[in-house]
Design a protein around this motif. Structure first.
Motif, mmCIF file in Angstrom:
data_model
loop_
_atom_site.group_PDB
_atom_site.id
_atom_site.type_symbol
_atom_site.label_atom_id
_atom_site.label_comp_id
_atom_site.label_asym_id
_atom_site.label_seq_id
_atom_site.Cartn_x
_atom_site.Cartn_y
_atom_site.Cartn_z
ATOM 1 N N ALA A 91 0.870 -1.174 0.000
ATOM 2 C CA ALA A 91 0.000 0.000 0.000
ATOM 3 C C ALA A 91 0.909 1.226 0.000
ATOM 4 C CB ALA A 91 -0.906 -0.002 1.218
ATOM 5 N N SER A 92 0.874 1.974 -1.080
ATOM 6 C CA SER A 92 1.695 3.185 -1.188
ATOM 7 C C SER A 92 0.973 4.406 -0.641
ATOM 8 C CB SER A 92 2.089 3.424 -2.646
ATOM 9 O OG SER A 92 2.841 2.332 -3.140
ATOM 10 N N SER A 93 -0.325 4.250 -0.380
ATOM 11 C CA SER A 93 -1.126 5.289 0.251
ATOM 12 C C SER A 93 -2.112 4.602 1.176
ATOM 13 C CB SER A 93 -1.870 6.117 -0.800
ATOM 14 O OG SER A 93 -2.771 5.299 -1.535
ATOM 15 N N TRP A 94 -2.713 5.353 2.072
ATOM 16 C CA TRP A 94 -3.758 4.793 2.927
ATOM 17 C C TRP A 94 -4.982 4.576 2.046
ATOM 18 C CZ3 TRP A 94 -1.211 3.273 6.872
ATOM 19 C CH2 TRP A 94 -0.190 4.038 7.420
ATOM 20 N N SER A 95 -5.251 3.314 1.746
ATOM 21 C CA SER A 95 -6.213 3.064 0.670
ATOM 22 C C SER A 95 -6.809 1.670 0.771
ATOM 23 C CB SER A 95 -5.503 3.212 -0.683
ATOM 24 O OG SER A 95 -4.381 2.344 -0.764
ATOM 25 N N ALA A 96 -7.810 1.428 -0.090
ATOM 26 C CA ALA A 96 -8.450 0.130 -0.210
ATOM 27 C C ALA A 96 -7.607 -0.790 -1.086
ATOM 28 C CB ALA A 96 -9.843 0.304 -0.813
ATOM 29 N N PRO A 97 -7.842 -2.116 -1.010
ATOM 30 C CA PRO A 97 -7.013 -3.070 -1.755
ATOM 31 C C PRO A 97 -6.913 -2.811 -3.254
ATOM 32 C CG PRO A 97 -8.294 -4.236 -0.111
ATOM 33 C CD PRO A 97 -8.772 -2.818 -0.087
ATOM 34 N N GLU A 98 -7.977 -2.316 -3.862
ATOM 35 C CA GLU A 98 -7.922 -2.096 -5.301
ATOM 36 C C GLU A 98 -6.944 -0.994 -5.700
ATOM 37 O OE1 GLU A 98 -11.796 -0.193 -3.719
ATOM 38 O OE2 GLU A 98 -10.650 -2.058 -3.449
ATOM 39 N N GLU A 99 -6.447 -0.252 -4.717
ATOM 40 C CA GLU A 99 -5.468 0.796 -4.995
ATOM 41 C C GLU A 99 -4.041 0.389 -4.621
ATOM 42 O OE1 GLU A 99 -6.749 4.809 -3.821
ATOM 43 O OE2 GLU A 99 -8.684 3.912 -3.334
ATOM 44 N N TRP A 100 -3.868 -0.829 -4.112
ATOM 45 C CA TRP A 100 -2.528 -1.296 -3.790
ATOM 46 C C TRP A 100 -1.727 -1.591 -5.053
ATOM 47 C CZ3 TRP A 100 -4.215 -5.616 0.167
ATOM 48 C CH2 TRP A 100 -4.796 -5.009 1.282
ATOM 49 N N ASP A 101 -0.419 -1.778 -4.867
ATOM 50 C CA ASP A 101 0.483 -2.058 -5.986
ATOM 51 C C ASP A 101 1.117 -3.438 -5.828
ATOM 52 O OD1 ASP A 101 0.231 0.606 -7.147
ATOM 53 O OD2 ASP A 101 1.441 1.301 -5.443
ATOM 54 N N PHE A 102 1.158 -4.176 -6.925
ATOM 55 C CA PHE A 102 1.833 -5.484 -6.964
ATOM 56 C C PHE A 102 3.134 -5.276 -7.713
ATOM 57 C CE2 PHE A 102 1.866 -10.049 -8.624
ATOM 58 C CZ PHE A 102 2.265 -10.578 -7.407
ATOM 59 N N VAL A 103 4.251 -5.248 -6.994
ATOM 60 C CA VAL A 103 5.508 -4.769 -7.567
ATOM 61 C C VAL A 103 6.666 -5.725 -7.284
ATOM 62 C CG1 VAL A 103 4.809 -2.345 -7.424
ATOM 63 C CG2 VAL A 103 5.971 -3.407 -5.473
ATOM 64 N N GLU A 104 7.707 -5.577 -8.087
ATOM 65 C CA GLU A 104 8.940 -6.316 -7.859
ATOM 66 C C GLU A 104 9.691 -5.716 -6.671
ATOM 67 O OE1 GLU A 104 11.267 -6.206 -11.395
ATOM 68 O OE2 GLU A 104 10.315 -8.001 -12.242
#
Length: 314
Positions: free
Chosen positions: A7-20
């Protein structure tokens, strides 16, 4: 490179990032786990929905995993004892379990109970330690009758199993479609809704309700608990923190120091019970790791029928 959800911001799961990301090499007292399954819990989303004291962004998501040790630091043992590369383990109270791999303090890892699959094992300890603490802080004792709100949920099912092992009778609230689950794990089901207190009294067959355990947090759950249990020190909630403060009942959470200590101390016992086949984890469904928001959406909808797990691609 490994992949993980953040989570790059305080947010809901649909706004999270799936990253390397680069997995750190383990040092003394650390192990790296190749994740085979990550447990999915309401806290995973709740804890990044808004700012929390002492927590800084970005936040790696996920608190429990099951997998295989892929690297181990020098002179290192895990929570359950000596370990080697290739050993199957579970880990709890980690940071960043929604990942293909992660490096953690070795004391957080325990040998995986062999009767459990990786998706089941990845969901053993968060619900299990919460359930154990609820029974402990209310002083539930053999021969007593206790009321459990939310008996067919993940924490509730673990409470039912642990209570049965101790000879504690549980009257558990649930929707009528979930009565079979409550009965299967040794509880007496009652439907929530108007008239709940009277239904609990009838189900208790004259026995006093010694304690109440609230795993749902509704006003009804707290009100009925207060009506039926004379000693407010024997009522605990994991979801109605405001009512706990207002009404003088107990509240527990993994972020509380006393709860954290208890849950760390009880891990080994729960692993032992699972290894002996005395503690199981009902599993509803698995999702690919890259579909984590969909898994949490299903969890948020209400009753998935068991635990959910995320499975990294191989």
């Amino acid at each position: 490179m490994a992949m993980h959800w953040v989570a790059s911001s305080w947010s809901a799961p649909e706004e999270w990032d799936f990253v390397e990301y680069e997995v750190p090499r383990p040092g003394v007292g650390e192990v790296t786990i190749e994740v085979h399954a990550a447990g999915v819990n309401p806290a995973d989303a709740k804890h990044v929905a808004g700012p929390r004291p002492g927590v800084e962004l970005p936040v790696a998501i996920g608190y429990e995993v099951s997998g295989v040790i892929s690297a181990i630091g020098p002179d290192t043992t895990i929570g359950s004892g000596p370990a080697e590369i290739g050993d199957e383990v579970i880990a709890f109270r980690v940071s960043g379990g929604y990942a293909t791999a992660l490096t953690i303090p070795a004391e957080k890892a325990f040998a995986k109970p062999t009767p459990l699959s990786h998706p089941e094992a990845a969901n053993l300890l968060l619900a299990g330690t919460t359930a154990a603490e609820m029974l402990a802080v209310t002083g539930a004792a053999p021969g007593e009758t206790v009321l459990l709100h939310g008996a067919s949920g993940a924490v509730g099912v673990s409470v039912l199993q642990q209570a049965a092992l101790r000879g504690i009778r549980v009257i558990g609230t649930a929707g009528t479609s979930r009565f079979d689950v409550v009965r299967h794990f040794g509880g007496t089901p009652v439907a929530y809704g108007p008239g709940l207190a009277d239904r609990v009294r009838a189900a208790s067959e004259g026995a006093a309700v010694a304690a109440a355990l609230d795993a749902v947090g509704t006003a009804e759950a707290v009100d009925v608990s207060l009506e039926l249990v004379a000693d407010r020190a024997r009522i605990v909630t994991i979801a109605a923190m405001g009512r706990a403060e207002a009404d003088g009942i107990l509240a527990i959470a993994g972020s509380m120091p006393a709860s954290a200590r208890f849950r760390d101390d009880i891990r080994g016992e729960l692993v032992r019970l699972a290894q002996n086949g005395e503690l199981v984890v009902p599993l509803a469904r698995t999702f690919p790791l890259d579909e984590a928001p969909a898994a949490l959406a299903l969890l948020t909808e209400g009753h998935p029928g068991g635990k959910l797990a995320l499975i990294p691609a191989r």
